[in-house]
Design an enzyme around this catalytic site. Structure first.
Site, PDB file in Angstrom:
ATOM      1  CD  GLU A   1     -23.362   3.211  11.454  1.00  0.00           C
ATOM      2  OE1 GLU A   1     -22.579   3.271  12.408  1.00  0.00           O
ATOM      3  OE2 GLU A   1     -23.090   3.668  10.314  1.00  0.00           O
TER       4      GLU A   1
ATOM      5  CD  GLU B   1       3.929  -3.741  -4.734  1.00  0.00           C
ATOM      6  OE1 GLU B   1       4.455  -4.455  -5.631  1.00  0.00           O
ATOM      7  OE2 GLU B   1       2.818  -3.193  -4.875  1.00  0.00           O
TER       8      GLU B   1
ATOM      9  CB  CYS C   1     -20.323   9.317  13.248  1.00  0.00           C
ATOM     10  SG  CYS C   1     -21.613   9.586  12.006  1.00  0.00           S
TER      11      CYS C   1
ATOM     12  N   GLY D   1      12.733  -3.231  -2.873  1.00  0.00           N
ATOM     13  CA  GLY D   1      13.692  -4.313  -2.781  1.00  0.00           C
ATOM     14  C   GLY D   1      14.322  -4.399  -1.402  1.00  0.00           C
ATOM     15  N   PRO D   2      15.426  -5.150  -1.264  1.00  0.00           N
ATOM     16  CG  PRO D   2      17.383  -6.297  -1.731  1.00  0.00           C
ATOM     17  CD  PRO D   2      16.084  -5.923  -2.338  1.00  0.00           C
TER      18      PRO D   2
ATOM     19  NE  ARG E   1       1.234  -3.161  -7.100  1.00  0.00           N
ATOM     20  CZ  ARG E   1       1.802  -3.391  -8.279  1.00  0.00           C
ATOM     21  NH1 ARG E   1       1.092  -3.226  -9.398  1.00  0.00           N
ATOM     22  NH2 ARG E   1       3.060  -3.804  -8.349  1.00  0.00           N
TER      23      ARG E   1
ATOM     24  CB  SER F   1      12.941  -9.522  -8.855  1.00  0.00           C
ATOM     25  OG  SER F   1      12.316  -8.340  -9.335  1.00  0.00           O
TER      26      SER F   1
ATOM     27  CG  HIS G   1     -21.444   7.225   7.630  1.00  0.00           C
ATOM     28  ND1 HIS G   1     -20.988   7.799   8.785  1.00  0.00           N
ATOM     29  CD2 HIS G   1     -20.830   7.911   6.618  1.00  0.00           C
ATOM     30  CE1 HIS G   1     -20.150   8.781   8.514  1.00  0.00           C
ATOM     31  NE2 HIS G   1     -20.034   8.865   7.199  1.00  0.00           N
TER      32      HIS G   1
ATOM     33  CB  THR H   1      12.317  -1.223  -7.267  1.00  0.00           C
ATOM     34  OG1 THR H   1      12.846  -1.957  -6.155  1.00  0.00           O
ATOM     35  CG2 THR H   1      11.137  -1.981  -7.850  1.00  0.00           C
TER      36      THR H   1
END
Length: 361
Positions: free
Chosen positions: A80, A284, A103, A286-287, A212, A196, A78, A224
């Site tokens: 730290e 991501e 932790c 479409g409408p 992404r 598009s 980690h 899409t």
């Protein structure tokens, strides 16, 4: 040219350093500077640490030496522990700054609290308390029991924003949902024939690759996939490609494969992804898909890429399909988080007024 305007809410517990004594002002300035180093270190871990939180830490000695560290890939040290390893013997008597509470349990690695105690750290400055029920205050309590001074809340607002996806997941058991849409100045996302590609320019499209890489899963609708045949992978930036999810059925030949084809409710999907430690879901679609998530109040952050282009009519596809509000009293409102020019395009990020709004069941 890239310019940024940020809209930040001031921490109500923050006291202007000018109102403090000289010694207090020096301490506050040092704490702020050190925590900024820790926040910068956390940024380095953003693309590699998930499903663990991306944490930054820095050891500051009495002579001003700094040694920073950030979260490794799952199973690795980690933040730290990384900072302490860099500091070595210099850690004795020093202060360690960490963006998230250390932790105090053993998982794939040992407890960070014990590493801090063993190193002889005399003071720990924590950005925010860890909302994970396995930690949540236990790390701070353990350090104080061992005689280590602990302070909490330095640059908490910035760290809350940096860890928004992690915090949301731990509090709701669901992923943080980011809707990304590219549109023209007249609010259109595709031509009447459904095409598009491309509304925005290269720089904005590269920003999508970063989104992404920051996400554990990416989602689109079956339409899409049929129209654009996207791969939905990460390209041109460092980072792993997210898991791919399609609402509906797709052809075995579609480039999005292998993917999860989902036919159930969106709420059930988010619950399932939350159980699988998906911290952030990038939508991501479409409408139709955008409208479905928006109307069910499932979106935590809207990322809009606005191009200096106009379709010039009302027959092109809008951002959201279907009926909107019936009257102005129903107007949906949010708050701007930032705006940034990406080449010729403009990125606007805004969020609902309450992130922890009532969770749809």
């Amino acid at each position: 040219m890239v310019s940024r305007v940020s809209y930040a809410v001031r921490d109500p517990s923050f006291v202007d350093p000018a109102c403090r004594s000289t010694n207090e002002r020096d301490s506050i300035v040092n704490d702020l500077e050190a925590m900024r180093i820790a926040i910068s270190a956390a940024d380095r871990a953003r693309l590699i640490s998930r499903p663990n939180p991306w944490v930054g830490s820095v050891v500051v000695t009495s002579t001003g030496k700094t040694f920073d560290g950030s979260t490794s890939r799952v199973g690795g040290p980690h933040a730290e522990v990384q900072a302490l390893a860099s500091a070595g013997a210099d850690a004795a008597g020093a202060t360690i700054y960490t963006t998230l509470e250390p932790c105090d349990h053993t998982g794939r690695t040992g407890p960070c609290t014990q590493a801090i105690i063993d190193a002889g750290i005399k003071r720990v400055v924590v950005g925010i308390v860890d909302p994970d029920e396995k930690v949540s205050g236990r790390g701070i309590a353990r350090l104080r029991q061992a005689g280590v001074a602990v302070e909490v809340g330095v640059l908490a607002d910035q760290i809350d924003a940096q860890l928004a996806a992690y915090i949301h997941h731990r509090k709701t058991k669901r992923p943080f949902v980011v809707l990304k849409m590219a549109m023209t100045l007249d609010g259109r996302t595709a031509a009447p024939d459904g095409t598009s590609m491309w509304i925005t320019g290269d720089i904005a499209r590269k920003r999508v690759q970063v989104l992404r890489a920051q996400s554990d899963a990416v989602l689109v609708g079956a339409n899409t996939v049929r129209m654009d045949d996207p791969q939905l992978t990460v390209r041109d930036v460092d980072g792993d490609s997210p898991r791919r999810i399609v609402l509906g059925e797709v052809s075995p030949q579609a480039r999005v494969n292998p993917c999860t084809q989902w036919r159930g409710s969106l709420v059930d999907l988010l619950d399932e992804l939350g159980r699988q430690d998906v911290l952030q879901l990038l939508v991501e679609g479409g409408p139709t898909v955008a409208a479905a998530f928006h109307r069910e109040k499932l979106i935590n952050q809207y990322v809009l890429h606005l191009a200096p282009a106009i379709t010039g009519g009302n027959d092109s596809l809008p951002v959201f399909e279907g009926h909107g509000i019936a009257t102005m009293s129903e107007l949906w409102r949010g708050k701007f988080k930032s705006s940034e020019q990406l080449g010729d395009d403009l990125e606007i990020i805004f969020e609902p007024n309450s992130q922890l709004q009532e969770i749809p069941k």
